[in-house]
Every structure is written in structure tokens, then in C-alpha cells.
Design an enzyme around this catalytic site. Structure first.
Site, mmCIF file in Angstrom:
data_model
loop_
_atom_site.group_PDB
_atom_site.id
_atom_site.type_symbol
_atom_site.label_atom_id
_atom_site.label_comp_id
_atom_site.label_asym_id
_atom_site.label_seq_id
_atom_site.Cartn_x
_atom_site.Cartn_y
_atom_site.Cartn_z
ATOM 1 N N LYS A 42 -1.584 108.352 105.221
ATOM 2 C CA LYS A 42 -2.353 109.219 104.371
ATOM 3 C C LYS A 42 -1.847 109.164 102.954
ATOM 4 C CE LYS A 42 0.931 112.586 105.763
ATOM 5 N NZ LYS A 42 1.826 111.842 106.514
ATOM 6 N N LYS A 43 -2.576 109.376 102.007
ATOM 7 C CA LYS A 43 -2.180 109.688 100.666
ATOM 8 C C LYS A 43 -2.997 109.072 99.583
ATOM 9 C CE LYS A 43 1.812 109.714 102.832
ATOM 10 N NZ LYS A 43 1.862 109.626 103.943
ATOM 11 N N GLN A 296 2.099 117.644 100.577
ATOM 12 C CA GLN A 296 3.263 116.789 100.769
ATOM 13 C C GLN A 296 2.766 115.466 101.349
ATOM 14 O OE1 GLN A 296 6.486 114.836 101.035
ATOM 15 N NE2 GLN A 296 6.864 116.953 100.383
ATOM 16 N N TYR A 297 3.106 114.355 100.690
ATOM 17 C CA TYR A 297 2.658 113.051 101.177
ATOM 18 C C TYR A 297 3.402 112.621 102.435
ATOM 19 C CZ TYR A 297 -0.087 112.013 96.946
ATOM 20 O OH TYR A 297 -1.016 112.012 95.936
ATOM 21 N N ASP A 298 4.712 112.644 102.384
ATOM 22 C CA ASP A 298 5.494 112.186 103.532
ATOM 23 C C ASP A 298 6.941 112.618 103.353
ATOM 24 O OD1 ASP A 298 6.880 110.695 105.545
ATOM 25 O OD2 ASP A 298 5.190 109.307 105.605
#
Length: 498
Positions: A42-43, A296-298
Site C-alpha cells: 500500500k502507499k 502510517q505507510y509501514d
């Protein structure tokens, strides 16, 4: 692409230091010897995330973004009552709250007819020639073709996508030189070579033989653009979706102050009698009207991985990591036995260990090191009688020779890796304090300083182990104690016989 950190030979012959690892952890951890598969997570893109709090938005978006937003309104995906709108923010484009938004509140819902994924490729004119391609390559080719078409239904979306990001794959040679000695540099060059090879293959097998489908020339730069877009903006692991671009939702930016990935999005049905799916985007925290909605991306990515994927780093110390790549040498006389033991315990001929600044060593690192170094008089532990228990023995020191060898080779590896950087930690910290760096320079200085700190941490750990070699209890002592042949003070006990 995975480089070996070092090989350990048995104590009966000199240990061989090959070279320091210059790779990040593989993109896939499902194999012990990965090549370079690309797994998109995701992102969307964010240009910078070095501060803990996002500054307020800076203004209205440009005309093409307003046109794109209006199109979504015309399609009844968003309305005047939608809680967010596109806006200009320090990162570039972002989603700005039009009203106060509560935690877990839905801010956007995008139907699957607007998603760009393998289904979109399968429904296009190039479906037949893309059916055998890797998913990301097929979607990349689709993106490029649609971008070059004036009549594309995706034109309004493609017009607002950036031409590049601050990802290291877009850096110049001069900029990449600032990454000298880093694992990030090696990984970046490996990724660039991988993308180049994929392009040459698809050009030869798909593009050139099907000029009626690809009337406009497609270049390597086009392919890198599509790769960068997918790497930075694609969502994945969405109920079977391998990778998917979700227009509008991918405007949302990253915040390091958000420490959870939970509940930021979900896939759900569009209604009781509908087969359509909705991508539902939620705010993980409460947001005031006029502020940017962030996610939050990761949490698990290192700064080097953030730099490679998105073109930013964070100031959190635990974003700094270094990957040790260890290998059982095929020339080892006990190669087969060691490989069998490693595989039985979830490892393999090559093993990767991510070491994070301020955190303990990975639990399996020391046992694997002891296994690779095992030899000489310790080789009896490789016999089949110990096969089911040897990993437990490797959790504890085996012998002084074995422990001394792993300490020496790890410390030599750290020193060699540290010698490959063209600056010291002190010099890097001074550059950061002066504050005269552009975004890419900040990334380079931050990543190389972080890697060096981790290497110093590893060296200190094994330096400490070296100083305790005479105090450790080794296998033979433990065995004698188990047999009752050693007293509490370590003295041997002799039993008299009649």
C-alpha cells in the site's frame, strides 16, 4: 542480487571474510535465496516525512487537480458533503479535512470501477498480449499506454501524477555518489538493473511486435516512471488484489507520528444487491478541520527502504537498520549436514538478518553463526544422533574456538563495511546540524549515518562477547555437569572404584 556478508570455515582452517553485505533485505522473505521479485505494498507518494507533525496545508490545488476532483463529483463518488478535499501541502498534494474528523471515520470510498489493476488491464485492448506478464509489468505497460493516449478515460488521473519522486531510483550519478558504501546504493543499482531488464524483455516480446497496440514510442524512462508510480502509490493485500492504484485515495500522505496501520482502509461490498467493491479509506486519528489527513505507510520499513520506495526518511532511531547476509559455503566439508540443520529450523544456505538500531540481535543470528562456524573437534554435534537437539545446543556457546571465530569474523566484517563509507558519523551529524541539505542529500546523509551506527552497535556487541570468552560455559562443561562430573566451582569430580 543478495550479496554474502561472509563465510565461516571450520576452526581447522583459516576463516574467510568475503565482503560486507551491500543489500537490503530481499523484497520477499518467502525464499532463502530470492532474486528480486517486486512486491508492492500500500502507499501513495510522500515527498518528505522528516518531521513528527505535519505542517498545515499551504493552499488550493492546481487546475488539473480541481478538474480531477470535479470529475469524481460528476461520477457521484464524492460530493459537497465529503469530509476531505485535495489540497496543496508541504509534501505536494494531500487530502485536507473539510470538517473535524474522528478516529476511524470514513473519509473516502472509491468503487472498484475506478481502480487500476490487473482487472483494468484485462478489460483493455492490450489484455491478450499482457496475460503472461508479471502483474506489475502488465499494469506498468497499461499506465504508460494510457498516459500516451489523448482519449484515455484515465487522463484526468494520469495528468496529476508526478513525473518522478525522490526515490533513489531517480537519483543522478552525482546524487547516488553520496550513498557510497551503503546497502541502499547496492539495492538501488540492483533495482535499476532489474527494471531495465524487464523493460528490454517487454520491449522485445510485447511492444515492438505489437505496434498497432503501441503506436507511440515507449522508452526506458517511461518504464521507470511507471515503476516509480507503482512502487510509491500502489495498495496491495486487499482481499486478493495483488497490486492496485486507487485514484484520489492515493493522495493521502504519511505521518511518522501515527504508530498504527490498523483500520486505515478496508475492502467492502458496495451494497446488499451489488457485486461492486468499495475501497474504504479511514482516518486512523482524529483530525481538525483544515488539517491534513494522514496514515502510517509501514511501521516495519527501514529508512533505506522508505528512501527506495517513497523518497523520504524518518528521524526515529529504529528506522535505521543493516542486513547481515550469511551463507554456508558449498566448499564446507560439512555443507550437507549444516544445510539440513538450517532448513529444519526455517533457514537455508543463505540467511538474512535485519539488525535494527537500539534493538537486540535477531534470535536466530547467533545460532546460525555458530552452525556455520562449526567444525574441527566440535563437528561431532553434526552427527545424526544430535540432529533433533542441535539447535538447542547452538543457542548456547559451543566451544571457545567456535565463539572466538564468530566474534572475530563479525567484527572484521563490521570494520570492513565501515571503511567503505566516505564520511564518518560525526561528519554526517555535522552536515545535518548545519541544515543546508536538499531533500535527497538529507536522505543520503541520514541513511549512511544510520547504517554506520548499526554497524558500530554490532561491533560493540561482539566486542563485549570477546571480552567474556573465558567466562562462558561451553558444551563440554555443560555436558560434564549434566553427568555430575563437575562440581559447583567447576572442578572435576573423580569417583573412586572398589
Amino acid at each position: 542480487m543478495a550479496a554474502t556478508l561472509f563465510n565461516l570455515s571450520s576452526p581447522s582452517s583459516p576463516s574467510t571474510f568475503l565482503h560486507s553485505s551491500t543489500t537490503l533485505k530481499p523484497f520477499s522473505s518467502s525464499s532463502t535465496k530470492p532474486t528480486l521479485p517486486i512486491h508492492f505494498k500500500k502507499k501513495p507518494i510522500s515527498v518528505s516525512a522528516t518531521s513528527l507533525h505535519s505542517p498545515p496545508p499551504t493552499g488550493d490545488p492546481p487546475p488539473e487537480v480541481r478538474t480531477f476532483w470535479q470529475w469524481f463529483q460528476d461520477q457521484r463518488v464524492v460530493s459537497a458533503k465529503s469530509p476531505v478535499r485535495p489540497g496543496m501541502v508541504p509534501e505536494g498534494l494531500g487530502l485536507v479535512a473539510k470538517k473535524d474528523i474522528s478516529r476511524s471515520e470514513v473519509v473516502l470510498e472509491i468503487p472498484n470501477r475506478f481502480w487500476i489493476n490487473q482487472d483494468a488491464v484485462a478489460a483493455s485492448e492490450i489484455a491478450s498480449v499482457c496475460s503472461g506478464l508479471k502483474p506489475w509489468v502488465a499494469v506498468a505497460l497499461f499506465l504508460i499506454r494510457e498516459k500516451l493516449r489523448e482519449d484515455s478515460q484515465w487522463k484526468l488521473y494520469l495528468d496529476i501524477l508526478p513525473e518522478s519522486t525522490d526515490s533513489t531510483v531517480f537519483w543522478s550519478e552525482e546524487e547516488l555518489a553520496e550513498l557510497q558504501g551503503t546497502q541502499l546504493l547496492s539495492t538501488t543499482m540492483g533495482v535499476k538493473e532489474y527494471v531495465r531488464n524487464e523493460f528490454l524483455n517487454v520491449e522485445e516480446e510485447i511492444i515492438l511486435p505489437n505496434k498497432q497496440l503501441f503506436p507511440s514510442p515507449i522508452t526506458l524512462d517511461d518504464f521507470f516512471w511507471a515503476f516509480g508510480i507503482l512502487r510509491s502509490r500502489a495498495f496491495s493485500r486487499l482481499h486478493g488484489q495483488n497490486l492496485v492504484l486507487i485514484p484520489l485515495a492515493d493522495l493521502i500522505n504519511h505521518s511518522p507520528s501515527i504508530t498504527t496501520e490498523d483500520y486505515a482502509w478496508e475492502i467492502k461490498g458496495a451494497g446488499l444487491f451489488s457485486r461492486d467493491l468499495l475501497f474504504s479509506l479511514r482516518s486512523p486519528v482524529s483530525v481538525k478541520a483544515g488539517q491534513q489527513v494522514l496514515i502510517q505507510y509501514d511501521l516495519d520499513k527501514s529508512n533505506a527502504e522508505l528512501a527506495l520506495d517513497y523518497g523520504f526518511i524518518e528521524s526515529r532511531s529504529d528506522r535505521n537498520a543493516y542486513t547481515f547476509t550469511l551463507e554456508i559455503s558449498e566448499s564446507d566439508p560439512f555443507f550437507g549436514d549444516k544445510l539440513d540443520i538450517a532448513e529444519t529450523n526455517g533457514l537455508g544456505e543463505t540467511a538474512y538478518f535485519d539488525i535494527v538500531l537500539g534493538r537486540p540481535l535477531p534470535p536466530a543470528l547467533i545460532p546460525y553463526l555458530r552452525l556455520v562456524a562449526l567444525g574441527g573437534t566440535d563437528a561431532f554435534l553434526l552427527e545424526s544422533i544430535f540432529r533433533n537437539t542441535i539447535w538447542g545446543h547452538l543457542d548456547l556457546p559451543v566451544s571457545r574456538a567456535n565463539e572466538e571465530l564468530i566474534c572475530r569474523v563479525v567484527r572484521d566484517a563490521c570494520k570492513s563495511a565501515l571503511s567503505g563509507y566516505h564520511t564518518t558519523i560525526e561528519e554526517d551529524e555535522k552536515l545535518m546540524e548545519e541544515g543546508n541539505l536538499d531533500q535527497r542529500q538529507k536522505i543520503a546523509v541520514g541513511v549512511r549515518a544510520g547504517e554506520k551506527k548499526v554497524l558500530q552497535q554490532i561491533d560493540e556487541i561482539f566486542k563485549g562477547r570477546e571480552s567474556e570468552l573465558d567466562l562462558l560455559e561451553y558444551y563440554q562443561e555443560r555436558r560434564l555437569k549434566d553427568l555430575g562430573l563437575v562440581g559447583e566451582q567447576g572442578e572435576l569430580i573423580f569417583w573412586e572404584t572398589n
